[in-house]
Design an enzyme around this catalytic site. Structure first.
Site, PDB file in Angstrom:
ATOM      1  CE1 TYR A   1      -3.168   3.086   1.284  1.00 56.94           C
ATOM      2  CE2 TYR A   1      -1.724   3.800   2.767  1.00 56.94           C
ATOM      3  CZ  TYR A   1      -2.678   3.708   2.447  1.00 56.94           C
ATOM      4  OH  TYR A   1      -3.337   4.678   2.528  1.00 56.94           O
TER       5      TYR A   1
ATOM      6  CG  ASP B   1      -7.099   9.216   5.375  1.00 60.57           C
ATOM      7  OD1 ASP B   1      -6.896  10.497   6.090  1.00 60.57           O
ATOM      8  OD2 ASP B   1      -6.585   9.394   4.204  1.00 60.57           O
TER       9      ASP B   1
END
Lengths: 123, 123
Positions: free
Chosen positions: A14, A38
């Protein structure tokens, strides 16, 4: 349940995608029905297509990521990392702590990113 | 919602209690109906009395804690810290990443501790 090694590998994949991949590459680290919050407290993005759109704005910047610390527990990981973007000589650096949960194939099913505006460093 | 400063203070109070307080002192950092999952993947302890029992075994050891990094987002915090216990010359050190959510008075309503046996260092 994925092994601790598989989870650590998935986190590194990632971070590598965030540093050098397209938005589709980053989204490919997530399961089809994954959620992404986020920062924590904001409205979660749901599904791989929405997650790909979330990452598109950073992909025209020069990017760098670095894993600082990771702790794996069960099918989840919490990790502290550094992400730096540079666009038109404007450097933005944040060192969030993210929490991710993984499915049995190592795809992210949930991501929650802990950081706030106070953690943003401009250079 | 508690301020970022209040949340950081609450995390420091918790780590101070873990280092030098009684089990009741540590449990007093939690709300009456709080849950504690330590490590993540284990059965959560529910309620302040159960949380106090969870901490009792460490209170006969010499303890030290140190906050390494903290990120606050909304009414939650993720933080990396070091906890060292010493009992009969046996030193055990772990550096977990914990995630906590707080109520408006700064009490912990949820704690999840990310670490595994592989992270335990014996001295």
């Amino acid at each position: 349940m994925p092994t601790a090694e598989a989870i650590t590998d998935a986190v590194r994949r990632y971070l590598k995608a965030v540093a050098g991949g397209t938005a589709a590459d980053i989204a490919a680290c997530f399961a089809e029905n994954a959620t992404l919050e986020d920062p924590v407290g904001s409205e979660p993005h749901r599904g791989r297509a929405a997650i790909q759109r979330f990452f598109e704005p950073i992909t025209d910047a020069r990017r760098e990521t670095e894993l600082i610390a990771i702790r794996v527990a069960s099918s989840s990981a919490a990790f502290h990392f550094r992400v730096r973007t540079e666009r038109d000589s404007q450097v933005v650096e944040v060192q969030p702590i993210d929490v991710m949960t993984f499915d049995e194939t190592g795809l992210i099913v949930e991501m929650r990113a802990f950081w706030s505006e106070a953690d943003i460093r401009l250079g």
